[in-house]
Scaffold this motif. Structure first.
Motif, PDB file in Angstrom:
ATOM      1  N   MET A   1       0.847  -1.196   0.000  1.00  0.00           N
ATOM      2  CA  MET A   1       0.000   0.000   0.000  1.00  0.00           C
ATOM      3  C   MET A   1       0.883   1.246   0.000  1.00  0.00           C
ATOM      4  SD  MET A   1      -3.422   0.711   2.243  1.00  0.00           S
ATOM      5  CE  MET A   1      -2.663   0.633   3.862  1.00  0.00           C
ATOM      6  N   GLN A   2       0.606   2.158  -0.943  1.00  0.00           N
ATOM      7  CA  GLN A   2       1.427   3.354  -1.089  1.00  0.00           C
ATOM      8  C   GLN A   2       0.942   4.521  -0.229  1.00  0.00           C
ATOM      9  OE1 GLN A   2       4.298   3.279  -2.984  1.00  0.00           O
ATOM     10  NE2 GLN A   2       3.727   1.102  -3.011  1.00  0.00           N
ATOM     11  N   SER A   3      -0.290   4.477   0.216  1.00  0.00           N
ATOM     12  CA  SER A   3      -0.832   5.558   1.050  1.00  0.00           C
ATOM     13  C   SER A   3      -0.135   5.576   2.401  1.00  0.00           C
ATOM     14  CB  SER A   3      -2.334   5.366   1.246  1.00  0.00           C
ATOM     15  OG  SER A   3      -3.019   5.410   0.016  1.00  0.00           O
ATOM     16  N   LYS A 181      -9.048   2.563  -4.781  1.00  0.00           N
ATOM     17  CA  LYS A 181      -9.736   1.739  -5.774  1.00  0.00           C
ATOM     18  C   LYS A 181      -9.629   0.265  -5.406  1.00  0.00           C
ATOM     19  CE  LYS A 181      -9.409   2.644 -10.135  1.00  0.00           C
ATOM     20  NZ  LYS A 181      -8.852   2.905 -11.491  1.00  0.00           N
ATOM     21  N   GLN A 182      -8.470  -0.148  -4.882  1.00  0.00           N
ATOM     22  CA  GLN A 182      -8.299  -1.547  -4.484  1.00  0.00           C
ATOM     23  C   GLN A 182      -9.206  -1.888  -3.306  1.00  0.00           C
ATOM     24  OE1 GLN A 182      -4.525  -2.861  -2.654  1.00  0.00           O
ATOM     25  NE2 GLN A 182      -4.508  -4.504  -4.189  1.00  0.00           N
ATOM     26  N   GLY A 255      -5.614 -15.945  13.803  1.00  0.00           N
ATOM     27  CA  GLY A 255      -6.852 -15.174  13.803  1.00  0.00           C
ATOM     28  C   GLY A 255      -7.585 -15.296  12.492  1.00  0.00           C
ATOM     29  N   TYR A 256      -6.827 -15.294  11.397  1.00  0.00           N
ATOM     30  CA  TYR A 256      -7.436 -15.437  10.067  1.00  0.00           C
ATOM     31  C   TYR A 256      -8.051 -16.817   9.904  1.00  0.00           C
ATOM     32  CZ  TYR A 256      -7.833 -15.392   4.946  1.00  0.00           C
ATOM     33  OH  TYR A 256      -8.291 -15.464   3.645  1.00  0.00           O
ATOM     34  N   PRO A 279     -10.196 -12.825   1.204  1.00  0.00           N
ATOM     35  CA  PRO A 279      -8.760 -13.115   1.097  1.00  0.00           C
ATOM     36  C   PRO A 279      -7.995 -12.494   2.255  1.00  0.00           C
ATOM     37  CG  PRO A 279      -9.653 -12.301  -0.976  1.00  0.00           C
ATOM     38  CD  PRO A 279     -10.710 -12.091   0.047  1.00  0.00           C
ATOM     39  N   LYS A 280      -6.821 -13.002   2.498  1.00  0.00           N
ATOM     40  CA  LYS A 280      -6.023 -12.523   3.633  1.00  0.00           C
ATOM     41  C   LYS A 280      -5.782 -11.013   3.550  1.00  0.00           C
ATOM     42  CE  LYS A 280      -3.336 -12.712   7.268  1.00  0.00           C
ATOM     43  NZ  LYS A 280      -1.985 -13.270   7.180  1.00  0.00           N
ATOM     44  N   GLU A 281      -5.566 -10.492   2.360  1.00  0.00           N
ATOM     45  CA  GLU A 281      -5.302  -9.053   2.222  1.00  0.00           C
ATOM     46  C   GLU A 281      -6.525  -8.235   2.657  1.00  0.00           C
ATOM     47  OE1 GLU A 281      -4.967 -11.309  -0.115  1.00  0.00           O
ATOM     48  OE2 GLU A 281      -2.782 -11.461  -0.375  1.00  0.00           O
ATOM     49  N   THR A 282      -7.691  -8.687   2.266  1.00  0.00           N
ATOM     50  CA  THR A 282      -8.913  -7.979   2.658  1.00  0.00           C
ATOM     51  C   THR A 282      -9.128  -8.084   4.159  1.00  0.00           C
ATOM     52  OG1 THR A 282      -9.880  -8.514   0.517  1.00  0.00           O
ATOM     53  CG2 THR A 282     -11.392  -7.796   2.244  1.00  0.00           C
TER      54      THR A 282
END
Length: 314
Positions: A1-3, A181-182, A255-256, A279-282
């Motif tokens: 993530m760039q933010s 957007k992602q 936890g996931y 998904p893990k990222e979400t």
């Protein structure tokens, strides 16, 4: 993530109007009175009054009111309000007649028993075997604590929303449009998976299908709502990561895994379908965003309790 989060507004500095806790005295008294229920006794004699146990016979051409002996508590409304009211003021041996919509009923009082309620004692409170409760004052404090806890939880949601708005508005971020957007697409993917599990296609769902599931009437409305909420979610995620550096919060594989198991059980689906839906990222993104909100809610809860302390322990 760039933010990135450049500067976080200190949530401790957000000014809040903390409401005062107002105990529900009627509910407190009702629970205190329940302590005495096991110790209530009945003594015979006297004129029937509301709350007294009346034993009587009924005579009527109506089969349902032809009784050699029946008991009811006068004025309770549990048997027949008209006959219960008729019995009030009567003594054993007296007979009165009432005209019901169905016909006449003669009621003869056979016995009256008075409800004797003892005074509250510390022994009654101690018999509840609640941790730390040994006296009536201690039990009252226990009940107050329950009321205060419920009020604190309700107030914390409202106060945390104000904290969130102030922190998001007054913190400094460098936000990357691609990250936003992602986040939007991940949330829409989650909704797509849920729709598939219900045998629907998200983009083709009707207003009736959305009703009760998502507060929109069309896929276009859902996209618009998701774009709006994910702008806040992205900033909450950055703040949640920031708070985690100091409070030790972390998103773990265990936890996931537990989340996937619970998801599969709740939605009656497979682990693979659960993983596709989240998904893990979400999951990680959502967990950090939720952590920020939990930090604010816990802070609001502490503020409410500090302003509204309970009486000293017994």
């Amino acid at each position: 993530m760039q933010s990135k989060l450049v500067a976080a507004k200190d949530y401790h500095e957000v000014a809040l109007d903390i409401p005062a806790f107002v105990p529900d005295q009627a509910a407190l008294q009702k629970e205190l009175d329940r302590l005495r229920n096991p110790y209530v006794t009945w003594e015979p004699g006297g004129t029937a009054a509301a709350g007294d146990m009346v034993r009587c016979s009924l005579r009527s051409a109506l089969p349902r009111f032809q009784k050699d002996s029946i008991r009811f508590v006068a004025g309770s409304g549990m048997y027949n309000p008209t006959l219960e009211a008729l019995a009030i003021g009567m003594q054993a041996g007296e007979t009165r007649t009432a005209t019901l919509p169905e016909g006449e009923v003669a009621l003869t009082v056979q016995a009256v028993q008075k409800r004797v309620v003892p005074a509250l004692t510390d022994e009654m409170a101690a018999a509840c075997k609640l941790p730390g409760v040994r006296t009536v004052a201690g039990y009252r404090r226990y009940l107050l604590a329950q009321q205060r806890d419920k009020a604190a939880a309700q107030a914390a949601w409202t106060l945390a929303a104000r904290i969130k708005r102030a922190v998001l508005d007054e913190s400094v971020f460098v936000l990357c449009k691609a990250d936003w957007k992602q986040a939007v697409e991940r949330e829409l993917d989650r909704c797509r998976a849920i729709a598939r599990q219900s045998g629907m296609v998200l983009e083709q769902m009707t207003p009736e299908q959305f009703a009760g599931n998502i507060p929109v009437k069309s896929y276009a409305e859902l996209v618009a709502m998701t774009q709006d909420t994910c702008f806040d979610s992205l900033r909450c995620c950055l703040l949640g990561q920031h708070y985690a550096q100091n409070d030790g919060f972390a998103v773990t594989e265990a936890g996931y895994a537990a989340f996937l198991q619970d998801y599969a059980a709740t939605w009656h689906t497979t682990a693979e379908e659960a993983r596709a839906a989240m998904p893990k990222e979400t999951y990680t993104f959502n967990q950090y965003a939720a952590h920020a909100e939990e930090v604010w809610r816990a802070h609001a809860d502490r503020l409410y309790r500090d302003k509204n302390p309970l009486p000293d322990a017994e």
